[in-house]
Write an enzyme that holds these catalytic residues in place. Structure first.
Site, PDB file in Angstrom:
ATOM      1  N   GLU A 101       0.856  -1.189   0.000  1.00  0.00           N
ATOM      2  CA  GLU A 101       0.000   0.000   0.000  1.00  0.00           C
ATOM      3  C   GLU A 101       0.893   1.240   0.000  1.00  0.00           C
ATOM      4  O   GLU A 101       1.807   1.340   0.825  1.00  0.00           O
ATOM      5  CB  GLU A 101      -0.900   0.020   1.242  1.00  0.00           C
ATOM      6  N   ASP A 128       5.114   0.842  -5.241  1.00  0.00           N
ATOM      7  CA  ASP A 128       4.267   0.304  -6.298  1.00  0.00           C
ATOM      8  C   ASP A 128       4.337  -1.227  -6.291  1.00  0.00           C
ATOM      9  O   ASP A 128       5.424  -1.812  -6.256  1.00  0.00           O
ATOM     10  CB  ASP A 128       4.760   0.844  -7.640  1.00  0.00           C
ATOM     11  N   ASP A 151      -9.240   0.344  -7.850  1.00  0.00           N
ATOM     12  CA  ASP A 151      -9.922   1.462  -8.492  1.00  0.00           C
ATOM     13  C   ASP A 151     -10.580   0.972  -9.788  1.00  0.00           C
ATOM     14  O   ASP A 151      -9.908   0.436 -10.661  1.00  0.00           O
ATOM     15  CB  ASP A 151      -8.915   2.564  -8.815  1.00  0.00           C
ATOM     16  N   LYS A 225     -15.359  -2.075   5.738  1.00  0.00           N
ATOM     17  CA  LYS A 225     -16.309  -0.977   5.919  1.00  0.00           C
ATOM     18  C   LYS A 225     -16.752  -0.434   4.563  1.00  0.00           C
ATOM     19  O   LYS A 225     -17.907  -0.079   4.359  1.00  0.00           O
ATOM     20  CB  LYS A 225     -15.675   0.143   6.752  1.00  0.00           C
ATOM     21  N   PHE A 226     -15.825  -0.397   3.637  1.00  0.00           N
ATOM     22  CA  PHE A 226     -16.123   0.041   2.280  1.00  0.00           C
ATOM     23  C   PHE A 226     -17.194  -0.855   1.663  1.00  0.00           C
ATOM     24  O   PHE A 226     -18.159  -0.382   1.053  1.00  0.00           O
ATOM     25  CB  PHE A 226     -14.835  -0.020   1.457  1.00  0.00           C
TER      26      PHE A 226
END
Length: 246
Positions: A101, A128, A151, A225-226
């Site tokens: 991350e 990365d 994403d 949670k997302f």
């Protein structure tokens, strides 16, 4: 790391201008987001990064030396704030986990979780994921790779920026042992369909479900949670589990 950080911030966070978050061009595994560490995250980072952090400068690692044992090895790419990774590591102390991350508040948050829970089976890269794959992990060293809720780049003109592409999947394949699992999850139906197309056409992978089938949510994947927020809004979640065949 945020684009607004100064060199002083980089040094404070254990990075310098000579130690970039990525050395690659092309599709990156991340999007830099704004935000700074809370005081608790910063303290956790300063206190715990020397023990649990890994860098590009470590070169190709030997997981047995890093963790002090020979155990099932998992890689999570893009762990966000780290709660689900900490949950998985806590629930499976017999396994080892490497998380990747670049968002420093997330790294600090996971380091705090590690300290609060007394976890010893997690190590972290904050670069990365492409560099981790290419420069830091030996072929066939991983038992499972997890990419949860990357994403979606939902606009059609941005689809080329999506992380899950043939080239990326093939590089992951070489890091998995034969029989190892690539676990993808998304709450965007169009991205789920894209992932399925990519995986169905990927050499050396087979679906754990019937051809073209998505997987029921595995018990071992915590609900974030997302994800809970998405479910309240009526969003679906799609899991794909493919294993390396050769």
């Amino acid at each position: 790391m945020t684009e607004e950080n100064t060199p002083k911030d980089h040094a404070k966070n254990g990075r310098s201008e000579e130690s970039p978050v990525t050395t690659r061009r092309g599709v990156r595994s991340f999007v830099l987001r704004q935000g700074r560490m809370t005081e608790g995250q910063r303290k956790a980072y300063e206190r715990n990064w020397p023990k649990f952090g890994l860098t590009r400068e470590h070169g190709m690692i030997d997981p047995r030396q890093v963790f002090g044992r020979d155990a099932m090895l998992n890689l999570e790419i893009g762990f966000g704030m780290g709660r689900s990774l900490a949950d998985m590591a806590e629930a499976a102390p017999e396994q080892d986990f490497i998380g990747v991350e670049v968002h420093l508040p997330g790294v600090g948050a996971l380091l705090k979780e590690i300290a609060d829970r007394g976890l010893e089976n997690i190590r972290i890269y904050s670069i990365d994921a492409n560099d981790v794959i290419d420069l830091c992990l030996a072929d066939a060293c991983l038992d499972r790779v997890m990419v949860f809720f990357p994403d979606p780049w939902h606009k059609k003109r941005h689809h080329k920026r999506r992380l899950v592409q043939q080239e990326f999947v093939q590089r992951l394949r070489h890091k998995l042992r034969v029989g190892g699992i690539l676990h993808l999850a998304t709450d965007w139906e169009n991205y789920a369909e894209h992932m399925m197309e990519v995986m169905a056409d990927s050499e050396g992978f087979a679906n754990t479900q019937i051809e073209g089938g998505f997987s029921p949510k595995p018990e071992g994947r915590p609900v974030t949670k997302f994800e809970q927020r998405g479910e309240r809004l009526g969003h679906g979640v799609w899991d794909l589990l493919f294993y390396r065949t050769n």
